[in-house]
Design a protein around this motif. Structure first.
Motif, mmCIF file in Angstrom:
data_model
loop_
_atom_site.group_PDB
_atom_site.id
_atom_site.type_symbol
_atom_site.label_atom_id
_atom_site.label_comp_id
_atom_site.label_asym_id
_atom_site.label_seq_id
_atom_site.Cartn_x
_atom_site.Cartn_y
_atom_site.Cartn_z
ATOM 1 N N GLY A 79 -10.894 22.700 -98.686
ATOM 2 C CA GLY A 79 -12.112 23.151 -98.028
ATOM 3 C C GLY A 79 -12.103 24.641 -97.755
ATOM 4 N N ALA A 80 -10.916 25.172 -97.402
ATOM 5 C CA ALA A 80 -10.812 26.612 -97.138
ATOM 6 C C ALA A 80 -11.012 27.418 -98.416
ATOM 7 C CB ALA A 80 -9.447 26.922 -96.523
ATOM 8 N N VAL A 81 -10.426 26.952 -99.514
ATOM 9 C CA VAL A 81 -10.544 27.665 -100.781
ATOM 10 C C VAL A 81 -11.986 27.637 -101.290
ATOM 11 C CG1 VAL A 81 -9.867 27.633 -103.214
ATOM 12 C CG2 VAL A 81 -8.141 27.311 -101.433
ATOM 13 N N ARG A 82 -12.618 26.466 -101.167
ATOM 14 C CA ARG A 82 -13.982 26.305 -101.688
ATOM 15 C C ARG A 82 -15.044 26.651 -100.650
ATOM 16 N NH1 ARG A 82 -14.377 20.411 -104.149
ATOM 17 N NH2 ARG A 82 -16.465 21.216 -104.591
ATOM 18 N N GLU A 83 -14.582 26.942 -99.401
ATOM 19 C CA GLU A 83 -15.501 27.215 -98.285
ATOM 20 C C GLU A 83 -16.483 26.054 -98.112
ATOM 21 O OE1 GLU A 83 -17.344 31.016 -98.515
ATOM 22 O OE2 GLU A 83 -15.491 32.069 -98.990
ATOM 23 N N SER A 84 -15.934 24.836 -98.192
ATOM 24 C CA SER A 84 -16.749 23.622 -98.081
ATOM 25 C C SER A 84 -16.840 23.182 -96.629
ATOM 26 C CB SER A 84 -16.133 22.498 -98.924
ATOM 27 O OG SER A 84 -16.764 21.269 -98.654
ATOM 28 N N GLN A 85 -18.032 23.215 -96.080
ATOM 29 C CA GLN A 85 -18.230 22.768 -94.704
ATOM 30 C C GLN A 85 -17.985 21.277 -94.574
ATOM 31 O OE1 GLN A 85 -21.668 24.041 -92.606
ATOM 32 N NE2 GLN A 85 -21.676 26.078 -93.498
ATOM 33 N N CYS A 86 -18.248 20.534 -95.634
ATOM 34 C CA CYS A 86 -18.031 19.085 -95.579
ATOM 35 C C CYS A 86 -16.552 18.779 -95.398
ATOM 36 C CB CYS A 86 -18.556 18.432 -96.854
ATOM 37 S SG CYS A 86 -18.296 16.639 -96.922
ATOM 38 N N LEU A 87 -15.708 19.441 -96.207
ATOM 39 C CA LEU A 87 -14.277 19.193 -96.122
ATOM 40 C C LEU A 87 -13.690 19.711 -94.822
ATOM 41 C CD1 LEU A 87 -13.109 19.992 -99.760
ATOM 42 C CD2 LEU A 87 -13.220 17.755 -98.664
ATOM 43 N N LEU A 88 -14.191 20.812 -94.328
ATOM 44 C CA LEU A 88 -13.654 21.399 -93.102
ATOM 45 C C LEU A 88 -14.202 20.734 -91.848
ATOM 46 C CD1 LEU A 88 -13.789 25.166 -94.056
ATOM 47 C CD2 LEU A 88 -11.790 23.685 -93.956
ATOM 48 N N GLY A 89 -15.306 20.048 -91.982
ATOM 49 C CA GLY A 89 -15.868 19.353 -90.825
ATOM 50 C C GLY A 89 -16.581 20.268 -89.867
ATOM 51 N N SER A 90 -17.164 21.387 -90.375
ATOM 52 C CA SER A 90 -17.847 22.307 -89.472
ATOM 53 C C SER A 90 -19.214 21.782 -89.062
ATOM 54 C CB SER A 90 -17.995 23.682 -90.140
ATOM 55 O OG SER A 90 -18.667 23.562 -91.372
ATOM 56 N N VAL A 91 -19.849 20.980 -89.902
ATOM 57 C CA VAL A 91 -21.118 20.387 -89.525
ATOM 58 C C VAL A 91 -20.872 19.075 -88.774
ATOM 59 C CG1 VAL A 91 -23.275 19.434 -90.391
ATOM 60 C CG2 VAL A 91 -22.313 21.462 -91.463
ATOM 61 N N SER A 92 -20.113 18.196 -89.392
ATOM 62 C CA SER A 92 -19.738 16.952 -88.713
ATOM 63 C C SER A 92 -18.392 17.152 -88.038
ATOM 64 C CB SER A 92 -19.661 15.801 -89.716
ATOM 65 O OG SER A 92 -18.627 16.059 -90.651
ATOM 66 N N THR A 93 -17.919 16.141 -87.364
ATOM 67 C CA THR A 93 -16.631 16.247 -86.667
ATOM 68 C C THR A 93 -15.568 15.410 -87.366
ATOM 69 O OG1 THR A 93 -17.292 14.413 -85.216
ATOM 70 C CG2 THR A 93 -17.712 16.653 -84.428
ATOM 71 N N ASN A 94 -15.720 15.220 -88.692
ATOM 72 C CA ASN A 94 -14.772 14.384 -89.428
ATOM 73 C C ASN A 94 -13.359 14.957 -89.389
ATOM 74 O OD1 ASN A 94 -16.752 12.571 -90.141
ATOM 75 N ND2 ASN A 94 -17.190 13.550 -92.104
ATOM 76 N N PHE A 95 -13.267 16.273 -89.592
ATOM 77 C CA PHE A 95 -11.946 16.904 -89.604
ATOM 78 C C PHE A 95 -11.282 16.772 -88.235
ATOM 79 C CE2 PHE A 95 -9.172 20.689 -89.382
ATOM 80 C CZ PHE A 95 -8.381 20.442 -90.485
ATOM 81 N N PHE A 96 -12.057 17.054 -87.196
ATOM 82 C CA PHE A 96 -11.525 16.938 -85.838
ATOM 83 C C PHE A 96 -11.168 15.494 -85.518
ATOM 84 C CE2 PHE A 96 -12.011 16.457 -81.226
ATOM 85 C CZ PHE A 96 -11.192 17.483 -80.777
ATOM 86 N N ALA A 97 -11.992 14.533 -85.980
ATOM 87 C CA ALA A 97 -11.731 13.109 -85.730
ATOM 88 C C ALA A 97 -10.411 12.688 -86.367
ATOM 89 C CB ALA A 97 -12.874 12.254 -86.261
ATOM 90 N N CYS A 98 -10.118 13.216 -87.563
ATOM 91 C CA CYS A 98 -8.848 12.910 -88.219
ATOM 92 C C CYS A 98 -7.671 13.385 -87.370
ATOM 93 C CB CYS A 98 -8.787 13.554 -89.598
ATOM 94 S SG CYS A 98 -9.810 12.763 -90.849
ATOM 95 N N LEU A 99 -7.816 14.578 -86.803
ATOM 96 C CA LEU A 99 -6.747 15.107 -85.959
ATOM 97 C C LEU A 99 -6.562 14.249 -84.710
ATOM 98 C CD1 LEU A 99 -7.351 18.965 -86.136
ATOM 99 C CD2 LEU A 99 -5.946 17.519 -87.599
ATOM 100 N N VAL A 100 -7.662 13.746 -84.156
ATOM 101 C CA VAL A 100 -7.578 12.876 -82.975
ATOM 102 C C VAL A 100 -6.843 11.582 -83.322
ATOM 103 C CG1 VAL A 100 -8.908 11.521 -81.310
ATOM 104 C CG2 VAL A 100 -9.652 13.840 -81.916
ATOM 105 N N ILE A 101 -7.155 11.020 -84.499
ATOM 106 C CA ILE A 101 -6.492 9.785 -84.941
ATOM 107 C C ILE A 101 -4.995 10.027 -85.133
ATOM 108 C CG2 ILE A 101 -6.313 8.110 -86.820
ATOM 109 C CD1 ILE A 101 -9.332 8.492 -87.267
ATOM 110 N N ILE A 102 -4.657 11.153 -85.770
ATOM 111 C CA ILE A 102 -3.249 11.485 -85.975
ATOM 112 C C ILE A 102 -2.551 11.667 -84.634
ATOM 113 C CG2 ILE A 102 -1.652 13.176 -86.945
ATOM 114 C CD1 ILE A 102 -3.846 13.793 -89.038
ATOM 115 N N PHE A 103 -3.225 12.349 -83.718
ATOM 116 C CA PHE A 103 -2.659 12.564 -82.379
ATOM 117 C C PHE A 103 -2.344 11.229 -81.717
ATOM 118 C CE2 PHE A 103 -3.514 12.802 -77.780
ATOM 119 C CZ PHE A 103 -2.522 13.700 -77.404
#
Length: 215
Positions: A79-103
């Motif tokens: 996501g960082a290389v492609r500047e993809s908001q979907c992969l980074l979760g800047s619009v949705s909270t998918n990326f953050f949700a993954c971190l919460v699950i891992i936590f």
């Protein structure tokens, strides 16, 4: 506009470095989990038909969390290389949700390792004692005595054992204490890092969103 583009590049590189560290951390967790699961000594001690499998529950949690951390780090790098908001979760909270699950998984592994430590050791000791009383010369008992450098039990010590030879109940306690401490400390330690990671990821993702709005 130049400052905005420069800020975007800075955020992009920070995201890539952050997620690459995540990927390395996930690889390490996964490697330790697989080592604990397939360690020849541990497998030999818990290889009987009625051997307790409680120890492996914490190991499976660690393996699952490590694999998930690797995936999050990988998609974050993409996501960082492609500047993809979907992969980074800047619009949705998918990326953050993954971190919460891992936590949550890491905390569960850490808590499991510490809280169930005594029960797991007791289960293995009871399994050894039962097997020893049934046949003290079985292949499994010989494996315990060879791996743990021990002999007999507290109630039935080996008559021909040397003075400095410990009984296998003590050997089991020492062996699994060290393994469970690895699970516990890794789970709690990585969970602490995840808190920083969750805050950092949200700050960076918000920075990307704000930069895009300015552009």
């Amino acid at each position: 506009m130049g400052k905005v583009e420069g800020g975007m590049k800075c955020v992009k590189y920070l995201l890539f470095v952050f997620n690459f560290i995540f990927w390395l951390m996930g690889s390490f967790i996964l490697a330790v989990g697989l080592w604990l699961r397939f360690d020849p000594e541990t497998v030999s001690l818990l290889n009987g038909d009625k051997a307790p499998d409680t120890f492996f529950i914490g190991v499976y949690i660690l393996i699952g969390a490590g694999g998930l951390v690797m995936l999050v780090g990988f998609f974050g790098c993409c996501g960082a290389v492609r500047e993809s908001q979907c992969l980074l979760g800047s619009v949705s909270t998918n990326f953050f949700a993954c971190l919460v699950i891992i936590f949550g998984a890491e905390v569960a592994a850490g808590v499991f390792g510490f809280i169930n430590k005594d029960k797991i050791i007791e289960d293995v000791q009871n399994f050894y004692t039962t097997t020893y009383n049934q046949n003290s010369n079985s292949t499994l008992i010989v494996s315990y005595q060879k791996i743990l450098n021990c002999c007999g039990t507290t109630a039935s010590p080996c008559p021909d054992a040397q003075l400095d030879t410990k009984n296998c109940e003590i050997g089991i306690k020492d062996f699994f204490n060290s393994k469970l401490h690895i699970i516990g400390y890794m789970g709690i330690g990585i969970a602490g890092v995840m808190i920083i990671g969750m805050i950092f990821s949200m700050v960076l993702c918000c920075a990307i969103r704000n930069s895009r709005e300015l552009i």
